[in-house]
Design a protein around this motif. Structure first.
Motif, PDB file in Angstrom:
ATOM      1  N   PHE A  99      11.201   0.028  15.578  1.00 19.54           N
ATOM      2  CA  PHE A  99      11.707  -0.589  16.806  1.00 19.54           C
ATOM      3  C   PHE A  99      10.786  -0.351  18.000  1.00 19.54           C
ATOM      4  N   ILE A 100       9.895   0.630  17.965  1.00 22.33           N
ATOM      5  CA  ILE A 100       8.859   0.755  18.998  1.00 22.33           C
ATOM      6  C   ILE A 100       7.643  -0.002  18.490  1.00 22.33           C
ATOM      7  N   GLU A 101       7.159   0.378  17.314  1.00 23.91           N
ATOM      8  CA  GLU A 101       6.096  -0.302  16.594  1.00 23.91           C
ATOM      9  C   GLU A 101       4.832  -0.495  17.430  1.00 23.91           C
ATOM     10  N   GLY A 102       3.965  -1.373  16.979  1.00 27.09           N
ATOM     11  CA  GLY A 102       2.705  -1.625  17.675  1.00 27.09           C
ATOM     12  C   GLY A 102       2.916  -2.226  19.048  1.00 27.09           C
ATOM     13  N   GLU A 103       3.882  -3.117  19.133  1.00 25.47           N
ATOM     14  CA  GLU A 103       4.132  -3.789  20.407  1.00 25.47           C
ATOM     15  C   GLU A 103       4.568  -2.794  21.478  1.00 25.47           C
ATOM     16  N   GLY A 104       5.532  -1.977  21.141  1.00 24.56           N
ATOM     17  CA  GLY A 104       6.025  -0.977  22.090  1.00 24.56           C
ATOM     18  C   GLY A 104       5.012   0.110  22.362  1.00 24.56           C
ATOM     19  N   GLY A 105       4.285   0.528  21.310  1.00 22.45           N
ATOM     20  CA  GLY A 105       3.267   1.558  21.484  1.00 22.45           C
ATOM     21  C   GLY A 105       2.172   1.111  22.426  1.00 22.45           C
ATOM     22  N   ALA A 106       1.704  -0.118  22.267  1.00 26.50           N
ATOM     23  CA  ALA A 106       0.669  -0.643  23.158  1.00 26.50           C
ATOM     24  C   ALA A 106       1.180  -0.716  24.593  1.00 26.50           C
ATOM     25  N   THR A 107       2.395  -1.159  24.762  1.00 26.56           N
ATOM     26  CA  THR A 107       2.978  -1.240  26.109  1.00 26.56           C
ATOM     27  C   THR A 107       3.114   0.140  26.733  1.00 26.56           C
ATOM     28  N   ILE A 108       3.550   1.112  25.945  1.00 29.70           N
ATOM     29  CA  ILE A 108       3.652   2.489  26.438  1.00 29.70           C
ATOM     30  C   ILE A 108       2.283   2.972  26.920  1.00 29.70           C
ATOM     31  N   GLY A 109       1.260   2.723  26.116  1.00 33.77           N
ATOM     32  CA  GLY A 109      -0.084   3.148  26.480  1.00 33.77           C
ATOM     33  C   GLY A 109      -0.611   2.461  27.722  1.00 33.77           C
ATOM     34  N   ILE A 110      -0.380   1.166  27.809  1.00 40.25           N
ATOM     35  CA  ILE A 110      -0.862   0.402  28.974  1.00 40.25           C
ATOM     36  C   ILE A 110      -0.156   0.877  30.234  1.00 40.25           C
ATOM     37  N   LEU A 111       1.159   1.053  30.156  1.00 36.94           N
ATOM     38  CA  LEU A 111       1.901   1.557  31.319  1.00 36.94           C
ATOM     39  C   LEU A 111       1.504   2.992  31.661  1.00 36.94           C
ATOM     40  N   GLY A 112       1.025   3.742  30.665  1.00 35.60           N
ATOM     41  CA  GLY A 112       0.575   5.107  30.884  1.00 35.60           C
ATOM     42  C   GLY A 112      -0.833   5.193  31.437  1.00 35.60           C
ATOM     43  N   GLY A 113      -1.490   4.051  31.592  1.00 34.66           N
ATOM     44  CA  GLY A 113      -2.812   4.033  32.200  1.00 34.66           C
ATOM     45  C   GLY A 113      -3.969   3.929  31.233  1.00 34.66           C
ATOM     46  N   ILE A 114      -3.694   3.758  29.952  1.00 35.27           N
ATOM     47  CA  ILE A 114      -4.771   3.603  28.966  1.00 35.27           C
ATOM     48  C   ILE A 114      -5.291   2.167  29.042  1.00 35.27           C
ATOM     49  N   HIS A 115      -6.592   1.997  28.806  1.00 37.12           N
ATOM     50  CA  HIS A 115      -7.168   0.647  28.763  1.00 37.12           C
ATOM     51  C   HIS A 115      -6.407  -0.162  27.709  1.00 37.12           C
ATOM     52  N   PRO A 116      -6.067  -1.424  28.006  1.00 32.79           N
ATOM     53  CA  PRO A 116      -5.266  -2.225  27.069  1.00 32.79           C
ATOM     54  C   PRO A 116      -5.855  -2.332  25.660  1.00 32.79           C
ATOM     55  N   ALA A 117      -7.159  -2.457  25.535  1.00 32.57           N
ATOM     56  CA  ALA A 117      -7.759  -2.567  24.204  1.00 32.57           C
ATOM     57  C   ALA A 117      -7.592  -1.266  23.417  1.00 32.57           C
ATOM     58  N   VAL A 118      -7.775  -0.134  24.085  1.00 30.53           N
ATOM     59  CA  VAL A 118      -7.630   1.160  23.423  1.00 30.53           C
ATOM     60  C   VAL A 118      -6.173   1.375  23.021  1.00 30.53           C
ATOM     61  N   ALA A 119      -5.258   1.047  23.918  1.00 31.18           N
ATOM     62  CA  ALA A 119      -3.829   1.197  23.624  1.00 31.18           C
ATOM     63  C   ALA A 119      -3.422   0.304  22.455  1.00 31.18           C
ATOM     64  N   ALA A 120      -3.926  -0.935  22.436  1.00 29.45           N
ATOM     65  CA  ALA A 120      -3.574  -1.873  21.365  1.00 29.45           C
ATOM     66  C   ALA A 120      -4.110  -1.391  20.019  1.00 29.45           C
ATOM     67  N   VAL A 121      -5.354  -0.961  19.978  1.00 26.22           N
ATOM     68  CA  VAL A 121      -5.935  -0.506  18.711  1.00 26.22           C
ATOM     69  C   VAL A 121      -5.215   0.749  18.208  1.00 26.22           C
ATOM     70  N   ALA A 122      -4.944   1.687  19.099  1.00 25.42           N
ATOM     71  CA  ALA A 122      -4.224   2.904  18.695  1.00 25.42           C
ATOM     72  C   ALA A 122      -2.840   2.554  18.160  1.00 25.42           C
ATOM     73  N   ALA A 123      -2.160   1.632  18.815  1.00 22.74           N
ATOM     74  CA  ALA A 123      -0.824   1.221  18.375  1.00 22.74           C
ATOM     75  C   ALA A 123      -0.883   0.507  17.029  1.00 22.74           C
ATOM     76  N   MET A 124      -1.883  -0.337  16.849  1.00 29.09           N
ATOM     77  CA  MET A 124      -2.037  -1.036  15.570  1.00 29.09           C
ATOM     78  C   MET A 124      -2.254  -0.037  14.431  1.00 29.09           C
ATOM     79  N   ILE A 125      -3.118   0.926  14.669  1.00 30.78           N
ATOM     80  CA  ILE A 125      -3.415   1.927  13.641  1.00 30.78           C
ATOM     81  C   ILE A 125      -2.159   2.733  13.296  1.00 30.78           C
ATOM     82  N   GLY A 126      -1.450   3.198  14.321  1.00 32.19           N
ATOM     83  CA  GLY A 126      -0.234   3.975  14.076  1.00 32.19           C
ATOM     84  C   GLY A 126       0.814   3.186  13.324  1.00 32.19           C
TER      85      GLY A 126
END
Length: 184
Positions: A31-58
């Motif tokens: 229910f968090i998944e890649g979509e939520g993980g990337a959003t969490i990272g972006i809102l936390g100040g991580i570069h969107p590409a880094v947040a997206a790749v980390a979320a995809m991997i997880g």
């Protein structure tokens, strides 16, 4: 939402090098998944590409674990049923019975209704459609597990789940980063 807030707070509190790992762990949660993980990272100040790749991997690592576990469980169940069917047919043939040894046991109505609904979607859309459209209704973990339980090969499920995870996470990360730039 409390879990999402916890991950967002954690991303803000750890060093920059650790932040993508927090995003990957968040993306492993159904229910968090890649979509939520990337959003969490972006809102936390991580570069969107880094947040997206980390979320995809997880997310993909978690789905891979679910697929492998589901495939193992399915194999065990199928092998056990085959062994029982062989055992029954040997006993029945030896006893001279005309009864069919492989007759199915009565199914639970709710379970069979859910399975029928999934089967209709599977027949209509196939593995690609169920994988790509599944995140609209269920976490990828559940969709992947149901596909493997239906007898679809692990590799095929993982390929299409990867395509879905990359696609949905990319779209969500793009939208989250655009919304964040509009707000600021």
């Amino acid at each position: 939402m409390n879990l999402v807030d916890t991950f967002q707070d954690l991303v803000a509190q750890v060093p920059d090098l650790v932040q993508p790992m927090i995003v990957a762990v968040a993306a492993m949660v159904p229910f968090i998944e890649g979509e939520g993980g990337a959003t969490i990272g972006i809102l936390g100040g991580i570069h969107p590409a880094v947040a997206a790749v980390a979320a995809m991997i997880g997310n993909f690592l978690a789905v891979t674990a679910v697929v492998l576990a589901s495939a193992g469980a399915r194999d065990a169940v199928v092998n056990r049923r085959r062994a029982k069917a062989r055992q029954r047919s040997t006993v029945l043939v030896g006893a001279g019975s005309a009864r069919d040894a492989a007759s199915p046991e009565p199914a639970d109505d709710r379970r069979s209704a859910r399975r029928a609904k999934f089967q209709r979607a599977y027949e209509r859309y196939g593995v690609p459609g169920v994988s790509l459209l599944g995140p609209l209704l269920l976490p990828t973990h559940f969709t992947a597990s149901m596909l493997v339980a239906s007898g679809v090969g692990k590799a095929r499920v993982l390929v299409w789940q990867a395509v879905a995870i990359v696609g949905w996470t990319t779209v969500t990360a793009f939208l989250a980063s655009r919304l964040l730039t509009l707000v600021h």
